[in-house]
Design an enzyme around this catalytic site. Structure first.
Site, PDB file in Angstrom:
ATOM      1  N   SER A 579      50.760  40.784  40.389  1.00  0.00           N
ATOM      2  CA  SER A 579      50.603  39.462  40.995  1.00  0.00           C
ATOM      3  C   SER A 579      51.235  38.421  40.077  1.00  0.00           C
ATOM      4  O   SER A 579      51.269  38.609  38.853  1.00  0.00           O
ATOM      5  CB  SER A 579      49.114  39.137  41.174  1.00  0.00           C
ATOM      6  OG  SER A 579      48.950  37.750  41.436  1.00  0.00           O
ATOM      7  N   TYR A 592      40.225  37.925  37.842  1.00  0.00           N
ATOM      8  CA  TYR A 592      41.387  38.469  38.541  1.00  0.00           C
ATOM      9  C   TYR A 592      42.652  38.345  37.697  1.00  0.00           C
ATOM     10  O   TYR A 592      43.393  39.312  37.503  1.00  0.00           O
ATOM     11  CB  TYR A 592      41.547  37.714  39.876  1.00  0.00           C
ATOM     12  CG  TYR A 592      42.750  38.131  40.687  1.00  0.00           C
ATOM     13  CD1 TYR A 592      42.791  39.373  41.311  1.00  0.00           C
ATOM     14  CD2 TYR A 592      43.842  37.268  40.840  1.00  0.00           C
ATOM     15  CE1 TYR A 592      43.895  39.751  42.067  1.00  0.00           C
ATOM     16  CE2 TYR A 592      44.948  37.638  41.588  1.00  0.00           C
ATOM     17  CZ  TYR A 592      44.970  38.882  42.202  1.00  0.00           C
ATOM     18  OH  TYR A 592      46.052  39.249  42.938  1.00  0.00           O
TER      19      TYR A 592
END
Ligand SMILES: [Zn+2]
Length: 702
Positions: A579, A592
């Site tokens: 990501s 995250y």
């Protein structure tokens, strides 16, 4: 361990002809109907084997005169699924005229070049080598089948006498001869000399049958096969194959052995061209591989030309004792066994080659037999590997019958060679389309039920790879598999539910991949979750969940894949779908972002260790792929909307406007990048990060 005994299905082949359905069909349609019925039962003919024909009165397009046209199954395809355009059409008058051009057996191959000149109605379907066999039999409807029961009789040392005993003068018999123009003339001569015949058995090959109508031809074909099956059932000596020599491992243990053996074999035979594997431990196979007669029968080779073109003349029998199973010893013996096989194959090539023979082809075995375990097959794609295994089961059935009533005879070596290296077969191989960029590759995609996972799988499949999908959500995974089956054949897609945070489940997943396809070349680690919370509200549970899936899960899957790839010794490629947040810190999502950063660093570490064994590891960094995402479906969307102070529905537009290029990033965009990194197109890249985020200056790598 258990003992195994297998008897082939005893229910007789029955006619499926439906007079009502057939009532209004034209002759070509009746031919098609009959062909599909015949091809629907593997006991009648093997996959892709056999052909059918009808001689039909039709109007000549130029003169309007009525002419006789031969409709005959064209080159390629399978009777079970053939459509009308699968038949070639030729003028019978021209086929008869060809006889005046025939210069004798030594020149029969040149007759193939004349066939296109006989075409009726500019039909583009190429006529097969078997066309003269159908044309010259003086009957309106002709079937040529490869039924196991008939070949069993045709492959007996005493096949001529047995044909007489079993069929009582209904079937004629011709000695072995390679199918071609000359065999067509021999069939014509015998059928003309003995007009009472209903068909002819070809030694070591198969069956010809005929009739005045499509239906009578079909019924005769079935009747002859039934007679053969019945006679064999009554006469085959028990126990078959000389009885059992070894026991059989339990199903789970068989699968374990195969899953370890397949990548080891695949690496050793797949250096020049990747191959895919298939495992078969059906009762028919186990009975054969555990039998006393296994070594002797396997060495004789297959008989029907269709069989050995798919399976090579001989299988490789591996040394394994299921009474004291030692897989390490089995693996240690592979190099020696393969070397001996290749040397044997090269010697066969040297003994039999002719001045104009094509160069020696891949000398590795196609079929591998392991006592107590089953059969493995390897070929350039999964369907070919599966079909090769099916053909060897045909060959086992033939040996069971022939050896049970007489002495089984394989095809003479020179005859086998002349077919294997037939220039017409070579021409067929040369016409094959160029393989796709990922042909022969096996990919494992985690998080396979999600939007990105499915898009990646779709792209890899389209480029020729086989794909094993996995996901923790079994129902969604099955839905994804069904949707992929629509775009790729059933051979190329598989799915196994699993939790990547479980060490045992990851090991089972990798074993399942090996068992299904033979090994692994590409890992796409894509399983993901997302969470957003300010630091103070980040619970230990949220923190651990991110770590477990995005770090530990990626570690477990890539460690397993790494071991597998290293064992195969043909390299590999891993692609992590990480990501933007792994590079760019983002407020309110520390669990995250930290996990994604760890994931990217893990990829770099594996890239370092992987280089020495040809394993490349790269990262694709998506950003804001909302469409089709299972992550964005849930709370994450609301959380991100809240944190950016916008409405949930506006989120896609928000991210588009935030990007430099003002574009939305779609699952297909990620799939394109994953494909690039997975394929040889990026063969000189490892340890890289490829951003697919429509432009984000903060994520620029440095
Ligand atoms: Zn044939």
């Amino acid at each position: 361990m258990t003992a195994i005994s297998h008897s082939p299905a005893q229910n007789a082949i029955v006619s499926k002809w439906d007079d009502t359905a057939a009532a209004h069909m034209s002759e070509p349609e009746l031919l098609l109907y009959r062909s599909n019925l015949l091809g629907s039962d593997l006991r009648v003919t093997n996959f892709g084997g056999g052909n059918t024909s009808a001689k039909v009165k039709m109007k000549d397009y130029l003169t309007g005169e009525e002419v006789e046209v031969l409709w005959v199954k064209g080159s390629g395809g399978d009777l079970g699924s053939i459509k009308l355009d699968g038949f070639s059409t030729l003028y019978m008058s021209k086929l008869q005229a060809l006889k005046s051009r025939y210069r004798g057996l030594a020149h029969e191959d040149e007759m193939v070049d004349y066939l296109p000149h006989c075409t009726y109605n500019l039909n583009p379907r190429a006529a097969s080598i078997d066309t003269p066999l159908h044309a010259y039999i003086p009957k309106a409807h002709v079937d040529h089948m490869h039924p196991d029961a008939i070949i069993a009789i045709a492959a007996c040392a005493d096949s001529r006498r047995l044909t007489e005993v079993i069929f009582g003068g209904q079937l004629g018999w011709l000695p072995w001869q390679r199918p071609g123009y000359d065999l067509g003339l021999k069939l014509e001569a015998l059928a003309t000399a003995q007009p009472q015949l209903k068909g002819i058995i070809l030694e070591g090959h198969g069956l010809f049958t005929w009739g005045d109508t499509a239906k009578s031809c079909y019924e005769t074909t079935l009747a002859m096969i039934r007679l053969a099956e019945q006679w064999l059932a009554e006469n085959v000596r028990q126990p078959v194959f000389g009885g059992a020599r070894t026991g059989v491992l339990a199903a789970e243990a068989r699968a374990d052995v195969a899953a370890r053996l397949m990548p080891a074999l695949r690496g050793r035979i797949g250096q020049a061209e990747r191959k895919l594997g298939h495992f078969d431990d059906s009762a028919a196979v186990l009975e054969f591989v555990c039998s006393r007669d296994l070594p002797a029968l396997a060495a004789l080779g297959t008989s029907c030309p269709d069989h050995f073109l798919r399976t090579k003349i001989r299988p490789l029998v591996l040394d394994f004792d299921p009474a004291s199973p030692d897989v390490d010893a089995l693996l240690a013996g592979l190099d020696g066994a393969l070397e001996a096989y290749r040397a044997d194959y090269a010697a066969y090539y040297e003994r039999c080659k002719r001045p104009n023979s094509p160069a020696m082809r891949d000398p590795n075995p196609v079929i591998y037999l392991i006592p107590g375990v089953g059969m493995l097959s390897f070929a350039k794609d999964k369907a070919t590997a599966r079909i090769a295994a099916e053909f060897y089961v045909n060959a086992i059935n033939v040996m069971r019958g022939a050896n049970g009533v007489d002495t089984y005879v394989g095809l003479p070596e020179q005859e086998a060679f002349d077919i294997e290296y037939w220039l017409l077969e070579e021409a067929k191989l040369q016409r094959m389309p160029k393989p796709k960029s990922l042909a022969g590759r096996v990919a494992l995609v985690t998080g396979g039920a999600g939007g990105i996972g499915q898009a990646v799988a779709r792209q890899l499949l389209a480029e020729g790879a086989c794909v094993m999908l996995t996901d923790i959500d079994g129902a969604a995974l099955e839905e994804a598999r069904q949707s992929l089956l629509k775009v790729a054949g059933k051979d190329n897609v598989a799915a196994a539910q699993g939790d990547i945070t479980s060490e045992a489940q990851v090991e089972a997943l990798l074993a399942a991949t090996s068992l299904r396809f033979g090994g692994l070349d590409i890992l796409v680690s894509n399983a993901g979750i997302a969470s957003a919370a300010p630091l103070e509200d980040t619970t230990l549970e949220i923190w651990n969940r991110n770590q477990n899936i995005l770090v530990t899960g990626y570690f477990l899957v890539s460690r397993g894949a790494f071991r597998l790839m290293k064992q195969q010794k043909i390299g590999g490629s891993m692609v992590f779908v990480a990501s933007k947040n792994g590079l760019v810190a983002s407020a309110g999502a520390s669990a995250y972002c930290t996990a994604k950063a760890a994931e990217i660093h893990l990829a770099r570490c594996i890239a370092l260790e992987g280089a020495a064994v040809g394993v490349r590891v790269n990262v694709v960094n998506p950003d804001a792929v909302i469409r089709g995402s299972r992550i964005w479906d849930g709370k994450w969307k609301e959380e991100r909307a809240a944190s950016n102070k916008i409405e949930t529905d506006d989120i896609e537009e928000f991210y588009r406007q935030r990007s430099m290029l003002k574009l939305s990033v779609l699952p297909e965009d990620i799939a394109e990048a994953v494909y690039f990194l997975a394929s040889d197109k990026s063969g000189k890249s490892t340890g890289n990060v490829l951003n697919v985020d429509a432009g984000n200056a903060a994520a620029f790598t440095r």
